[in-house]
Design a protein around this motif. Structure first.
Motif, PDB file in Angstrom:
ATOM      1  N   ALA A 238       0.832  -1.212   0.000  1.00 26.11           N
ATOM      2  CA  ALA A 238       0.000   0.000   0.000  1.00 26.11           C
ATOM      3  C   ALA A 238       0.866   1.260   0.000  1.00 26.11           C
ATOM      4  O   ALA A 238       0.512   2.271  -0.626  1.00 26.11           O
ATOM      5  CB  ALA A 238      -0.920   0.002   1.224  1.00 26.11           C
ATOM      6  N   LEU A 239       2.014   1.212   0.686  1.00 21.61           N
ATOM      7  CA  LEU A 239       2.882   2.386   0.761  1.00 21.61           C
ATOM      8  C   LEU A 239       3.539   2.690  -0.581  1.00 21.61           C
ATOM      9  O   LEU A 239       4.015   3.802  -0.808  1.00 21.61           O
ATOM     10  CB  LEU A 239       3.959   2.189   1.826  1.00 21.61           C
ATOM     11  CG  LEU A 239       3.461   1.992   3.266  1.00 21.61           C
ATOM     12  CD1 LEU A 239       4.636   1.963   4.230  1.00 21.61           C
ATOM     13  CD2 LEU A 239       2.486   3.089   3.672  1.00 21.61           C
ATOM     14  N   ALA A 240       3.562   1.689  -1.458  1.00 23.87           N
ATOM     15  CA  ALA A 240       4.101   1.918  -2.805  1.00 23.87           C
ATOM     16  C   ALA A 240       3.067   2.603  -3.693  1.00 23.87           C
ATOM     17  O   ALA A 240       3.402   3.090  -4.779  1.00 23.87           O
ATOM     18  CB  ALA A 240       4.539   0.606  -3.429  1.00 23.87           C
ATOM     19  N   ALA A 241       1.792   2.623  -3.239  1.00 20.85           N
ATOM     20  CA  ALA A 241       0.697   3.315  -3.930  1.00 20.85           C
ATOM     21  C   ALA A 241       0.605   2.935  -5.407  1.00 20.85           C
ATOM     22  O   ALA A 241       0.505   3.776  -6.293  1.00 20.85           O
ATOM     23  CB  ALA A 241       0.838   4.822  -3.778  1.00 20.85           C
TER      24      ALA A 241
ATOM     25  N   VAL B 103       0.963   1.008  15.167  1.00 24.67           N
ATOM     26  CA  VAL B 103       0.960   0.663  13.743  1.00 24.67           C
ATOM     27  C   VAL B 103       1.900  -0.506  13.485  1.00 24.67           C
ATOM     28  O   VAL B 103       3.001  -0.566  14.047  1.00 24.67           O
ATOM     29  CB  VAL B 103       1.399   1.873  12.882  1.00 24.67           C
ATOM     30  CG1 VAL B 103       1.318   1.534  11.393  1.00 24.67           C
ATOM     31  CG2 VAL B 103       0.566   3.116  13.197  1.00 24.67           C
ATOM     32  N   VAL B 104       1.463  -1.421  12.644  1.00 22.94           N
ATOM     33  CA  VAL B 104       2.342  -2.458  12.096  1.00 22.94           C
ATOM     34  C   VAL B 104       2.334  -2.286  10.585  1.00 22.94           C
ATOM     35  O   VAL B 104       1.275  -2.271   9.964  1.00 22.94           O
ATOM     36  CB  VAL B 104       1.873  -3.885  12.471  1.00 22.94           C
ATOM     37  CG1 VAL B 104       2.651  -4.934  11.665  1.00 22.94           C
ATOM     38  CG2 VAL B 104       2.069  -4.140  13.959  1.00 22.94           C
ATOM     39  N   VAL B 105       3.515  -2.123  10.003  1.00 20.84           N
ATOM     40  CA  VAL B 105       3.633  -1.943   8.558  1.00 20.84           C
ATOM     41  C   VAL B 105       4.321  -3.160   7.958  1.00 20.84           C
ATOM     42  O   VAL B 105       5.300  -3.659   8.504  1.00 20.84           O
ATOM     43  CB  VAL B 105       4.452  -0.671   8.222  1.00 20.84           C
ATOM     44  CG1 VAL B 105       4.424  -0.422   6.717  1.00 20.84           C
ATOM     45  CG2 VAL B 105       3.904   0.533   8.952  1.00 20.84           C
ATOM     46  N   GLY B 106       3.786  -3.642   6.835  1.00 23.60           N
ATOM     47  CA  GLY B 106       4.415  -4.757   6.138  1.00 23.60           C
ATOM     48  C   GLY B 106       5.657  -4.299   5.398  1.00 23.60           C
ATOM     49  O   GLY B 106       6.037  -3.130   5.457  1.00 23.60           O
TER      50      GLY B 106
ATOM     51  N   ILE C  56      12.433  -0.308   7.466  1.00 20.69           N
ATOM     52  CA  ILE C  56      12.591   0.807   6.527  1.00 20.69           C
ATOM     53  C   ILE C  56      11.269   1.569   6.406  1.00 20.69           C
ATOM     54  O   ILE C  56      11.228   2.804   6.493  1.00 20.69           O
ATOM     55  CB  ILE C  56      13.040   0.292   5.141  1.00 20.69           C
ATOM     56  CG1 ILE C  56      14.446  -0.310   5.215  1.00 20.69           C
ATOM     57  CG2 ILE C  56      12.992   1.409   4.100  1.00 20.69           C
ATOM     58  CD1 ILE C  56      14.895  -0.999   3.931  1.00 20.69           C
ATOM     59  N   ASN C  57      10.177   0.828   6.220  1.00 18.31           N
ATOM     60  CA  ASN C  57       8.858   1.470   6.107  1.00 18.31           C
ATOM     61  C   ASN C  57       8.470   2.178   7.402  1.00 18.31           C
ATOM     62  O   ASN C  57       7.864   3.259   7.377  1.00 18.31           O
ATOM     63  CB  ASN C  57       7.805   0.425   5.748  1.00 18.31           C
ATOM     64  CG  ASN C  57       7.887  -0.021   4.304  1.00 18.31           C
ATOM     65  OD1 ASN C  57       8.376   0.714   3.449  1.00 18.31           O
ATOM     66  ND2 ASN C  57       7.409  -1.216   4.020  1.00 18.31           N
TER      67      ASN C  57
ATOM     68  N   GLY D 188       9.159   0.332  -3.607  1.00 19.45           N
ATOM     69  CA  GLY D 188       9.555   1.609  -3.015  1.00 19.45           C
ATOM     70  C   GLY D 188       8.445   2.265  -2.223  1.00 19.45           C
ATOM     71  O   GLY D 188       7.434   1.646  -1.904  1.00 19.45           O
ATOM     72  N   ILE D 189       8.650   3.527  -1.901  1.00 20.74           N
ATOM     73  CA  ILE D 189       7.719   4.277  -1.053  1.00 20.74           C
ATOM     74  C   ILE D 189       7.206   5.503  -1.805  1.00 20.74           C
ATOM     75  O   ILE D 189       7.985   6.264  -2.364  1.00 20.74           O
ATOM     76  CB  ILE D 189       8.414   4.720   0.250  1.00 20.74           C
ATOM     77  CG1 ILE D 189       8.820   3.495   1.082  1.00 20.74           C
ATOM     78  CG2 ILE D 189       7.520   5.641   1.068  1.00 20.74           C
ATOM     79  CD1 ILE D 189       9.675   3.828   2.286  1.00 20.74           C
ATOM     80  N   ASP D 190       5.889   5.676  -1.805  1.00 19.27           N
ATOM     81  CA  ASP D 190       5.274   6.864  -2.383  1.00 19.27           C
ATOM     82  C   ASP D 190       5.137   7.904  -1.272  1.00 19.27           C
ATOM     83  O   ASP D 190       4.289   7.761  -0.375  1.00 19.27           O
ATOM     84  CB  ASP D 190       3.902   6.518  -2.979  1.00 19.27           C
ATOM     85  CG  ASP D 190       3.270   7.684  -3.711  1.00 19.27           C
ATOM     86  OD1 ASP D 190       3.044   8.739  -3.071  1.00 19.27           O
ATOM     87  OD2 ASP D 190       3.005   7.566  -4.919  1.00 19.27           O
ATOM     88  N   ALA D 191       5.960   8.927  -1.298  1.00 17.35           N
ATOM     89  CA  ALA D 191       6.016   9.910  -0.213  1.00 17.35           C
ATOM     90  C   ALA D 191       4.685  10.626  -0.012  1.00 17.35           C
ATOM     91  O   ALA D 191       4.301  10.930   1.125  1.00 17.35           O
ATOM     92  CB  ALA D 191       7.122  10.929  -0.490  1.00 17.35           C
ATOM     93  N   ILE D 192       3.969  10.888  -1.101  1.00 14.79           N
ATOM     94  CA  ILE D 192       2.680  11.582  -1.000  1.00 14.79           C
ATOM     95  C   ILE D 192       1.663  10.717  -0.262  1.00 14.79           C
ATOM     96  O   ILE D 192       0.939  11.186   0.625  1.00 14.79           O
ATOM     97  CB  ILE D 192       2.160  11.967  -2.398  1.00 14.79           C
ATOM     98  CG1 ILE D 192       3.099  12.985  -3.052  1.00 14.79           C
ATOM     99  CG2 ILE D 192       0.744  12.532  -2.317  1.00 14.79           C
ATOM    100  CD1 ILE D 192       2.769  13.317  -4.486  1.00 14.79           C
TER     101      ILE D 192
END
Length: 234
Positions: free
Chosen positions: A13-16, A46-49, A79-80, A21-25
């Motif tokens: 989900a964080l890669a949007a 929070v738990v992030v995958g 990292i996330n 990677g990570i979508d900063a927005i």
């Protein structure tokens, strides 16, 4: 409605939608909702995958030793977690990353009583590195941490509106459940989360809400008591 919640967010989900990677927005958007909750007095963990970087059961890990692959996945969740921590603190709320694998330079070691104390002080707590053990997913880590911190509910934010009788992307006749029991999930073979996490929640009477995080504001709405997604009970 809820005083203390544990929010599970997938790494994908964080890669949007970008896959890697990570979508900063998108991370900033999620962080703003978490800050809104924390500012209202709700205690948020929070738990992030880590699937946006590496998953131990993914195709690229097929020839790897499972333990080594799972350890790589655990590091991805840290990292996330650091990215989410940075976004939350930029909005004015203190946040702590607690790792099940010790790495003192970047995160606190996970200590249950310390985690609860952080929550009581109004800090957001992000649990990284899963359970610290291979063969356990971040879904299981989320269920375990929710019970350890005595959360009122486990919130699983996904890309779909709730639990369906079949994959809605493949079956147009799939229907969504507004409520369902953990035993029904197991009996019907629904791939909501891994079986160990489902069993853990069922055995300890931990309610769970599965909802879509694609619509902005849904996290706040669910915590506020609005009926979104699917409520799962024992």
């Amino acid at each position: 409605m809820y005083k203390r919640v544990l929010l599970k967010i997938s790494g994908e989900a964080l890669a949007a939608g970008r896959g890697f990677g990570i979508d900063a927005i998108f991370v900033s958007r999620v962080a703003s909702e978490i800050v809104q909750l924390a500012s209202s007095g709700c205690q948020v963990a929070v738990v992030v995958g880590g699937g946006n970087f590496f998953r131990g059961v993914a195709e690229q890990a097929i020839h790897m030793d499972r333990v080594a692959a799972d350890h790589m996945g655990m590091l991805s969740t840290v990292i996330n977690g650091i990215a989410m921590q940075d976004a939350i603190e930029k909005l004015g709320i203190q946040c702590r990353v607690m790792s099940a694998i010790e790495m003192h330079e970047v995160a606190e070691p996970y200590i249950r009583r310390r985690a609860i104390r952080h929550l009581e002080k109004g800090r957001v707590v992000i649990f990284g590195a899963g359970t610290g053990n291979p063969y356990f997913s971040t879904d299981t880590a989320a269920a375990l941490r929710a019970m350890e911190i005595r959360a009122d509910v486990l919130l699983k934010a996904t890309s779909v509106e709730g639990i369906y009788s079949a994959d809605p992307k493949k079956d147009p006749d799939a229907t969504m459940f507004t409520t369902i029991t953990y035993m029904d999930i197991i009996k019907m073979g629904l791939r909501v989360m891994d079986t160990s996490a489902v069993s853990l929640c069922n055995d300890n009477n931990m309610p769970m809400v599965i909802f879509s995080m694609r619509e902005e504001g849904n996290i706040v709405r669910v915590v506020g008591g609005e009926k979104l997604g699917t409520l799962v009970t024992s």
